[in-house]
Motif scaffolding. Structure first.
Motif, PDB file in Angstrom:
ATOM      1  N   LEU A 211      -4.114  -5.994 -50.377  1.00 20.82           N
ATOM      2  CA  LEU A 211      -4.899  -6.847 -51.258  1.00 20.82           C
ATOM      3  C   LEU A 211      -3.923  -7.738 -52.017  1.00 20.82           C
ATOM      4  CD1 LEU A 211      -7.183  -4.022 -52.733  1.00 20.82           C
ATOM      5  CD2 LEU A 211      -7.411  -5.204 -50.539  1.00 20.82           C
ATOM      6  N   GLU A 212      -3.952  -9.031 -51.727  1.00 21.67           N
ATOM      7  CA  GLU A 212      -2.966  -9.959 -52.276  1.00 21.67           C
ATOM      8  C   GLU A 212      -3.612 -10.883 -53.303  1.00 21.67           C
ATOM      9  OE1 GLU A 212       0.342 -10.321 -51.470  1.00 21.67           O
ATOM     10  OE2 GLU A 212       0.873 -12.442 -51.578  1.00 21.67           O
ATOM     11  N   SER A 213      -3.113 -10.840 -54.544  1.00 18.04           N
ATOM     12  CA  SER A 213      -3.632 -11.715 -55.592  1.00 18.04           C
ATOM     13  C   SER A 213      -2.925 -13.062 -55.542  1.00 18.04           C
ATOM     14  CB  SER A 213      -3.447 -11.069 -56.963  1.00 18.04           C
ATOM     15  OG  SER A 213      -4.279  -9.932 -57.099  1.00 18.04           O
ATOM     16  N   HIS A 236      -5.140   4.416 -49.326  1.00 16.20           N
ATOM     17  CA  HIS A 236      -3.789   4.088 -48.859  1.00 16.20           C
ATOM     18  C   HIS A 236      -3.591   2.571 -48.736  1.00 16.20           C
ATOM     19  CE1 HIS A 236      -3.004   8.320 -46.906  1.00 16.20           C
ATOM     20  NE2 HIS A 236      -3.189   8.351 -48.215  1.00 16.20           N
ATOM     21  N   CYS A 237      -4.093   1.833 -49.708  1.00 11.13           N
ATOM     22  CA  CYS A 237      -3.946   0.384 -49.694  1.00 11.13           C
ATOM     23  C   CYS A 237      -2.741  -0.038 -50.535  1.00 11.13           C
ATOM     24  CB  CYS A 237      -5.215  -0.284 -50.225  1.00 11.13           C
ATOM     25  SG  CYS A 237      -6.644  -0.100 -49.117  1.00 11.13           S
ATOM     26  N   THR A 238      -2.294  -1.287 -50.315  1.00 12.58           N
ATOM     27  CA  THR A 238      -1.172  -1.853 -51.048  1.00 12.58           C
ATOM     28  C   THR A 238      -1.649  -3.071 -51.811  1.00 12.58           C
ATOM     29  OG1 THR A 238       0.359  -1.126 -49.318  1.00 12.58           O
ATOM     30  CG2 THR A 238       1.151  -2.791 -50.851  1.00 12.58           C
ATOM     31  N   GLU A 266      -4.662   6.971 -53.617  1.00 10.63           N
ATOM     32  CA  GLU A 266      -3.262   6.935 -53.161  1.00 10.63           C
ATOM     33  C   GLU A 266      -2.849   5.526 -52.742  1.00 10.63           C
ATOM     34  OE1 GLU A 266      -2.018  11.132 -51.450  1.00 10.63           O
ATOM     35  OE2 GLU A 266      -3.786  10.409 -50.370  1.00 10.63           O
ATOM     36  N   CYS A 267      -3.041   4.592 -53.644  1.00  9.41           N
ATOM     37  CA  CYS A 267      -2.692   3.200 -53.393  1.00  9.41           C
ATOM     38  C   CYS A 267      -1.416   2.811 -54.138  1.00  9.41           C
ATOM     39  CB  CYS A 267      -3.831   2.278 -53.830  1.00  9.41           C
ATOM     40  SG  CYS A 267      -5.332   2.449 -52.826  1.00  9.41           S
ATOM     41  N   ALA A 268      -0.653   1.903 -53.544  1.00 12.94           N
ATOM     42  CA  ALA A 268       0.580   1.400 -54.152  1.00 12.94           C
ATOM     43  C   ALA A 268       0.281   0.086 -54.854  1.00 12.94           C
ATOM     44  CB  ALA A 268       1.648   1.208 -53.091  1.00 12.94           C
ATOM     45  N   MET A 269       0.601   0.020 -56.152  1.00 13.65           N
ATOM     46  CA  MET A 269       0.243  -1.134 -56.968  1.00 13.65           C
ATOM     47  C   MET A 269       1.483  -1.781 -57.549  1.00 13.65           C
ATOM     48  SD  MET A 269      -2.991   0.570 -59.006  1.00 13.65           S
ATOM     49  CE  MET A 269      -4.357   1.329 -58.099  1.00 13.65           C
ATOM     50  N   TYR A 292     -15.199   3.816 -62.438  1.00  9.41           N
ATOM     51  CA  TYR A 292     -13.907   3.288 -62.008  1.00  9.41           C
ATOM     52  C   TYR A 292     -12.902   4.435 -62.026  1.00  9.41           C
ATOM     53  CZ  TYR A 292     -15.457  -1.588 -62.416  1.00  9.41           C
ATOM     54  OH  TYR A 292     -16.094  -2.791 -62.245  1.00  9.41           O
ATOM     55  N   ALA A 293     -12.216   4.630 -60.908  1.00  7.10           N
ATOM     56  CA  ALA A 293     -11.353   5.807 -60.814  1.00  7.10           C
ATOM     57  C   ALA A 293     -10.149   5.536 -59.921  1.00  7.10           C
ATOM     58  CB  ALA A 293     -12.144   6.994 -60.272  1.00  7.10           C
ATOM     59  N   GLU A 294      -9.114   6.360 -60.132  1.00 10.19           N
ATOM     60  CA  GLU A 294      -7.914   6.329 -59.299  1.00 10.19           C
ATOM     61  C   GLU A 294      -7.490   7.755 -58.980  1.00 10.19           C
ATOM     62  OE1 GLU A 294      -4.766   3.485 -60.825  1.00 10.19           O
ATOM     63  OE2 GLU A 294      -6.203   3.413 -62.485  1.00 10.19           O
ATOM     64  N   TYR A 295      -6.742   7.868 -57.893  1.00 12.69           N
ATOM     65  CA  TYR A 295      -6.161   9.157 -57.517  1.00 12.69           C
ATOM     66  C   TYR A 295      -4.760   8.912 -56.966  1.00 12.69           C
ATOM     67  CZ  TYR A 295      -5.369  13.503 -54.871  1.00 12.69           C
ATOM     68  OH  TYR A 295      -4.847  14.673 -54.359  1.00 12.69           O
ATOM     69  N   LYS A 296      -3.769   9.388 -57.714  1.00 11.82           N
ATOM     70  CA  LYS A 296      -2.365   9.323 -57.295  1.00 11.82           C
ATOM     71  C   LYS A 296      -1.915   7.909 -56.972  1.00 11.82           C
ATOM     72  CE  LYS A 296      -1.932  14.103 -55.653  1.00 11.82           C
ATOM     73  NZ  LYS A 296      -1.553  15.013 -54.529  1.00 11.82           N
ATOM     74  N   SER A 297      -2.234   6.970 -57.863  1.00 20.16           N
ATOM     75  CA  SER A 297      -1.706   5.612 -57.711  1.00 20.16           C
ATOM     76  C   SER A 297      -0.192   5.636 -57.901  1.00 20.16           C
ATOM     77  CB  SER A 297      -2.336   4.678 -58.747  1.00 20.16           C
ATOM     78  OG  SER A 297      -3.727   4.565 -58.554  1.00 20.16           O
TER      79      SER A 297
END
Length: 347
Positions: A211-213, A236-238, A266-269, A292-297
């Motif tokens: 996902l590119e801003s 597993h997104c970037t 498990e996304c890399a930000m 709205y939630a995250e897991y192991k960012s």
């Protein structure tokens, strides 16, 4: 007569072969008959296919099919608004290369139609999916209206089920849209944009996508219906940004409707992600209803301790409820298996 074989895989390649059997045993051809699928139509901008327009190829597909109609698109830039209509279910489009096979147009919401009315947000798309069980691989869907044009969709999806692999969606504001009650699976895709560039009320599972801003703004603007179990799940997104984008300038999302549901697993930000993570769209009441939630960012943008208090950090048990199988597993069309070859006839 020559043929070409497209090997459908995450990184497809195109090779040529002769129809004359080249074998060590003249009775055994190289290709196993049950390992090939014949393309029903070939689109080529240079005139070497059955059509020069993808819309013409779709129009030629029989109505109300219950089995896939395979369209192979040779490399080229195809500037046309394309619609897969409601009576054209089971359309499967495969591009020669996701970078060089480009479907593009430049409409935008405030642009005037020939009749003097505006296209509007939903009508500004370059590509419309109305038919069910649509699949696309190795294709760029693009809107070139520009970053100052406002809402300008690359794709508008209203078919009930669709799947995309190794595709690119290029635009700025409102790049990718899918309607309420629809299901999408995106595998190894690239989506770029600025403001609300993934939006709508669908159930969508983004698997290993980038996902590119393209400027400061918001990645998602979900409008998940209240009774719908899932909204967007990013697995597993970037999350990346163009080099000129400032740190701490892009939100993970804001709720287009009160019951928006968005989860990052498990996304890399990168550092462009805002430390608060989420925005309430100027309405504190949305904080009570949005999920709205995250897991192991991970990464510089995974600032767990500074996220807004009304978002969630999931534990292992909670995250398991947002797995591929539970969210989308049996609700999207399947891709061609990696060991199946799509065969096209050279003109």
């Amino acid at each position: 007569m020559l043929c070409s074989i497209l090997l459908i895989a995450v990184y497809p390649i195109l090779i040529s072969c002769s129809k004359s059997p080249e074998t060590t045993d003249e009775t055994t051809p190289i290709e196993e008959e049950d390992k090939t699928i014949n393309a029903d139509a070939v689109v080529a901008a240079d005139g070497t296919g059955d059509f020069t327009s993808l819309q013409d190829a779709i129009n030629a597909a029989p109505n109300n099919r219950t089995a896939y109609y395979y369209i192979y698109i040779k490399k080229g830039t195809y500037k046309e608004v394309v619609t897969v209509p409601r009576n054209k279910d089971y359309i499967y489009v495969v591009g020669e290369n996701e970078v060089t096979t480009v479907l593009t147009y430049d409409n935008y919401a405030s642009r005037l139609k020939p009749d003097g009315s505006e296209y509007g947000t939903s009508g500004s798309a370059s590509f419309f999916v109305q038919g069910n069980n649509f699949v696309a691989e190795n294709i760029t869907f693009e809107n070139t209206a520009g970053i100052s044009a406002g809402q300008a969709l690359a794709i508008n999806i209203n078919g009930s089920q669709s799947a995309f692999r190794n595709c690119r969606f290029l635009g700025h504001q409102d790049t990718w849209y899918a309607g309420n009650g629809t299901y999408q699976y995106l595998k190894d895709c690239f989506i770029e944009g600025s403001v609300d560039f993934i939006f709508g009320g669908s159930t969508a599972f983004f698997d290993n996508c980038q996902l590119e801003s393209t400027r400061n703004g918001y990645i998602t603007a979900a409008s998940t219906p209240e009774a719908q179990a899932y909204g967007y799940v990013f697995h597993h997104c970037t999350l990346t940004a163009r080099p000129e984008i400032a740190s701490n300038s892009v939100y993970l999302g804001r709720p287009w409707r009160p019951n928006a549901k968005v989860i990052f697993i498990e996304c890399a930000m990168d550092k462009h992600i805002q430390q608060p993570g989420w925005h309430n769209w100027g309405n504190p009441d949305n904080e009570k209803t949005a999920f709205y939630a995250e897991y192991k960012s991970t990464g510089a943008g995974a600032s767990i301790d500074t996220r807004v208090s009304w978002s969630r950090q999931l534990n292992d048990e909670q995250a398991a409820n947002f797995s591929y199988d539970k969210v989308i597993g049996d609700k999207h069309p399947n891709f061609i298996a990696d060991d199946i070859n799509l065969v096209i006839a050279d003109n």
